[in-house]
Write an enzyme that holds these catalytic residues in place. Sequence first.
Site, mmCIF file in Angstrom:
data_model
loop_
_atom_site.group_PDB
_atom_site.id
_atom_site.type_symbol
_atom_site.label_atom_id
_atom_site.label_comp_id
_atom_site.label_asym_id
_atom_site.label_seq_id
_atom_site.Cartn_x
_atom_site.Cartn_y
_atom_site.Cartn_z
ATOM 1 N N CYS A 96 35.829 43.240 40.324
ATOM 2 C CA CYS A 96 36.501 42.967 39.041
ATOM 3 C C CYS A 96 35.649 42.041 38.181
ATOM 4 O O CYS A 96 35.596 42.193 36.956
ATOM 5 C CB CYS A 96 37.871 42.328 39.277
ATOM 6 S SG CYS A 96 39.026 43.361 40.199
ATOM 7 N N CYS A 149 38.680 39.075 43.105
ATOM 8 C CA CYS A 149 38.033 40.381 43.305
ATOM 9 C C CYS A 149 36.608 40.386 42.746
ATOM 10 O O CYS A 149 36.415 40.285 41.532
ATOM 11 C CB CYS A 149 38.898 41.441 42.633
ATOM 12 S SG CYS A 149 38.147 43.065 42.485
#
Length: 155
Positions: A80, A77
């Site tokens: 993230c 991600c």
Amino acid sequence: MKNLFSILVFSTLLVFSTRTIGENNPDNNTTKPEEGTVTRITSDMFRNLVWDYKTYPSNFIFAGDLPVIVDFYADWCRPCKLVSPIMEDLAKEYKGKIRIYKVNTDAERELSTKFNIQSIPAILYVPKGGKPSMTVGALSRESYKQAIQDVLMVK
């Protein structure tokens, strides 16, 4: 030569199968995380450090000693990856005042399901008293600091 090869294979397997035992080891469920760092935790650790949702499935009972942020993330991600250094900085800045944990949603599906994580990063704020709340998406450092003040530092 055959014995040398066997020793080399055994040594390699031993090195790769050995884990460091310490506070940030996700398999170590009994020790407290190191202050001022972000600690990767498993579902079992979550139940010991934050909330035992198996014992108390419908009643949130906080298990920690300090307010907590839980960063639900995945290695693939991109947002993230933007949040991660912010959380590292906040862990240092709020050392001794809050704890910050990371949960890999790919590895900890049970916990992700429990919190209905459908989009990441998802940040769970758990005050010492009261109910947890969550934000979704990568926010600015200032937004996380505001949430810490508004949600976690409230007495």
